[in-house]
Design a protein around this motif. Structure first.
Motif, PDB file in Angstrom:
ATOM      1  N   THR A   1       0.848  -1.184   0.000  1.00 29.68           N
ATOM      2  CA  THR A   1       0.000   0.000   0.000  1.00 29.68           C
ATOM      3  C   THR A   1       0.881   1.230   0.000  1.00 29.68           C
ATOM      4  O   THR A   1       2.113   1.131  -0.033  1.00 29.68           O
ATOM      5  CB  THR A   1      -0.942  -0.006   1.220  1.00 29.68           C
ATOM      6  OG1 THR A   1      -1.903   1.037   1.077  1.00 29.68           O
ATOM      7  CG2 THR A   1      -0.177   0.175   2.520  1.00 29.68           C
ATOM      8  N   THR A   2       0.283   2.415   0.031  1.00 36.97           N
ATOM      9  CA  THR A   2       1.029   3.661   0.043  1.00 36.97           C
ATOM     10  C   THR A   2       1.111   4.208   1.462  1.00 36.97           C
ATOM     11  O   THR A   2       0.273   3.876   2.315  1.00 36.97           O
ATOM     12  CB  THR A   2       0.367   4.714  -0.853  1.00 36.97           C
ATOM     13  OG1 THR A   2      -0.916   5.050  -0.294  1.00 36.97           O
ATOM     14  CG2 THR A   2       0.181   4.180  -2.274  1.00 36.97           C
ATOM     15  N   PRO A   3       2.083   5.074   1.750  1.00 34.24           N
ATOM     16  CA  PRO A   3       2.149   5.680   3.088  1.00 34.24           C
ATOM     17  C   PRO A   3       0.870   6.423   3.457  1.00 34.24           C
ATOM     18  O   PRO A   3       0.399   6.321   4.587  1.00 34.24           O
ATOM     19  CB  PRO A   3       3.352   6.625   2.989  1.00 34.24           C
ATOM     20  CG  PRO A   3       4.203   6.054   1.910  1.00 34.24           C
ATOM     21  CD  PRO A   3       3.244   5.462   0.921  1.00 34.24           C
ATOM     22  N   LEU A   4       0.299   7.169   2.517  1.00 37.62           N
ATOM     23  CA  LEU A   4      -0.910   7.929   2.816  1.00 37.62           C
ATOM     24  C   LEU A   4      -2.083   7.010   3.113  1.00 37.62           C
ATOM     25  O   LEU A   4      -2.856   7.251   4.060  1.00 37.62           O
ATOM     26  CB  LEU A   4      -1.245   8.858   1.651  1.00 37.62           C
ATOM     27  CG  LEU A   4      -2.503   9.716   1.832  1.00 37.62           C
ATOM     28  CD1 LEU A   4      -2.366  10.606   3.063  1.00 37.62           C
ATOM     29  CD2 LEU A   4      -2.766  10.548   0.583  1.00 37.62           C
ATOM     30  N   ALA A   5      -2.244   5.945   2.327  1.00 40.85           N
ATOM     31  CA  ALA A   5      -3.344   5.012   2.566  1.00 40.85           C
ATOM     32  C   ALA A   5      -3.184   4.320   3.914  1.00 40.85           C
ATOM     33  O   ALA A   5      -4.162   4.123   4.653  1.00 40.85           O
ATOM     34  CB  ALA A   5      -3.421   3.982   1.445  1.00 40.85           C
ATOM     35  N   TRP A   6      -1.957   3.955   4.269  1.00 42.41           N
ATOM     36  CA  TRP A   6      -1.716   3.321   5.571  1.00 42.41           C
ATOM     37  C   TRP A   6      -2.050   4.282   6.696  1.00 42.41           C
ATOM     38  O   TRP A   6      -2.737   3.931   7.663  1.00 42.41           O
ATOM     39  CB  TRP A   6      -0.258   2.869   5.679  1.00 42.41           C
ATOM     40  CG  TRP A   6       0.055   2.306   7.035  1.00 42.41           C
ATOM     41  CD1 TRP A   6      -0.146   1.019   7.460  1.00 42.41           C
ATOM     42  CD2 TRP A   6       0.568   3.019   8.167  1.00 42.41           C
ATOM     43  NE1 TRP A   6       0.223   0.892   8.777  1.00 42.41           N
ATOM     44  CE2 TRP A   6       0.669   2.101   9.235  1.00 42.41           C
ATOM     45  CE3 TRP A   6       0.973   4.339   8.370  1.00 42.41           C
ATOM     46  CZ2 TRP A   6       1.138   2.470  10.491  1.00 42.41           C
ATOM     47  CZ3 TRP A   6       1.446   4.714   9.628  1.00 42.41           C
ATOM     48  CH2 TRP A   6       1.537   3.786  10.677  1.00 42.41           C
ATOM     49  N   LEU A   7      -1.577   5.518   6.592  1.00 39.63           N
ATOM     50  CA  LEU A   7      -1.801   6.511   7.632  1.00 39.63           C
ATOM     51  C   LEU A   7      -3.295   6.797   7.800  1.00 39.63           C
ATOM     52  O   LEU A   7      -3.805   6.867   8.926  1.00 39.63           O
ATOM     53  CB  LEU A   7      -1.042   7.798   7.280  1.00 39.63           C
ATOM     54  CG  LEU A   7      -0.952   8.885   8.355  1.00 39.63           C
ATOM     55  CD1 LEU A   7      -0.309   8.347   9.620  1.00 39.63           C
ATOM     56  CD2 LEU A   7      -0.160  10.069   7.817  1.00 39.63           C
ATOM     57  N   THR A   8      -4.006   6.926   6.693  1.00 35.87           N
ATOM     58  CA  THR A   8      -5.448   7.165   6.764  1.00 35.87           C
ATOM     59  C   THR A   8      -6.168   5.979   7.403  1.00 35.87           C
ATOM     60  O   THR A   8      -7.082   6.156   8.221  1.00 35.87           O
ATOM     61  CB  THR A   8      -6.017   7.433   5.363  1.00 35.87           C
ATOM     62  OG1 THR A   8      -5.364   8.581   4.803  1.00 35.87           O
ATOM     63  CG2 THR A   8      -7.506   7.682   5.414  1.00 35.87           C
TER      64      THR A   8
END
Length: 330
Positions: free
Chosen positions: A266-273
């Motif tokens: 996944t992407t950092p932004l998707a993980w953080l969200t």
């Protein structure tokens, strides 16, 4: 179909999950279903599911004759299921038994939730309940699936698909991901986290993550994301950016993005969200009724943003989530 058609309740007051086991079924996915839905969990303080197995024959040889399954209910038990998990087998080219397909159709017609794990998508498609619907299956069978069932909207590069009353997982570990997703849908994030701790398994991997995650042998120094993930999880209420994560990991944003794709799919932004949304769910479950406070403490910013992301991630609004999973008001 909307995801709010979540948990139906059987006559005994507990949601009944029934797994159909057929000749040559895979033991791993059967074990995943048993582990997630079948074990008693005294630490939670209540029974989550009434779980049982059934089969079309009194004795069944499991995949490659590893062992023979006996002593389970007959196929008629499928007619009592609130959630029916269908057979998954590696011999995807072999037609499923008519009796099994009929049981699947009956369950669908009366509104039961259907789950296919790995090649279980073939069972659902052969029963005709997936036409025009979204589904996934193990990547190695994607071409064969599309060829046989062109009316199904196959998403071949995701872990699992939640299409409301029909859910499918790509197989192997994704069966656990989908199982925990269902527990979260039925009982909330706090209970799902408790189940995942017993499993010693990640509490939440979004269904849209890739099936195949490259895991090359690590170079020296260690490139594990674990330290930066732990650091970020302790600061979700802060205005973290991808640049902040990259700085903490002592890499460029491009390198961080590549490592997330490689290690987590996944992407950092998707993980953080996703982490922030999971925290928001826990706050609501623990009794925080002010959505502005939930949004601020979870790092989601505003109540409006919370509503958008919660609808996207859980299928329901914050108010509906509070009614379903929040503390009971005396």
């Amino acid at each position: 179909m909307a995801k709010e058609s979540s948990q139906r309740v059987g006559a005994a007051g507990v949601h009944r999950v029934v797994v159909i086991v057929d000749e040559n079924s895979n033991p791993f996915e059967l074990g995943c279903a048993t582990e997630v839905f079948g074990l008693r969990r005294p630490e939670i303080g209540r029974e989550l599911y009434d779980f049982r197995l059934c089969s079309p024959e009194p004795a069944l040889r499991m995949r490659d004759g590893f062992f023979t399954l006996t002593g389970v209910a007959g196929l008629e038990a499928a007619d009592t299921a609130d959630t029916l998990i269908v057979p998954n087998r590696p011999d995807v080219e072999v037609p499923r038994r008519p009796a099994v397909l009929d049981a699947v159709r009956r369950a669908h017609a009366r509104g039961a939730r259907l789950i296919g794990l790995c090649s279980g998508a073939f069972t659902l498609a052969e029963a005709g309940v997936l036409d025009g619907r979204r589904a996934t299956a193990h990547w190695q069978w994607a071409d064969a699936f599309r060829s046989r069932f062109p009316a199904v909207r196959l998403e071949a590069d995701v872990l699992f698909v939640d299409d409301g009353d029909i859910l499918t997982a790509a197989g192997s570990a994704a069966a656990l991901d989908l199982g925990l997703h269902v527990v979260r849908r039925d009982h909330g994030a706090e209970v799902a986290n408790s189940v995942s701790r017993r499993l010693v398994f990640a509490a939440h991997r979004d269904g849209g993550q890739r099936q195949f995650v490259e895991r090359p042998m690590p170079d020296v120094p260690d490139e594990s994301l674990a330290p930066v993930l732990s650091w970020a999880q302790e600061r979700l209420d802060s205005p973290l950016t991808i640049a902040d994560l990259a700085t903490r990991a002592a890499v460029s944003p491009a390198t961080l993005h590549r490592r997330f794709r490689t290690q987590l799919g996944t992407t950092p932004l998707a993980w953080l969200t996703g982490e922030r949304l999971a925290l928001a769910c826990r706050l609501i479950e623990r009794g925080e009724s002010r959505f502005e406070v939930v949004a601020r403490r979870s790092g989601l910013g505003t109540a409006a943003n919370l509503r958008v992301l919660m609808r996207r991630g859980t299928g329901i609004t914050p108010s509906a989530y509070r009614r379903r999973f929040g503390p009971e008001v005396n």
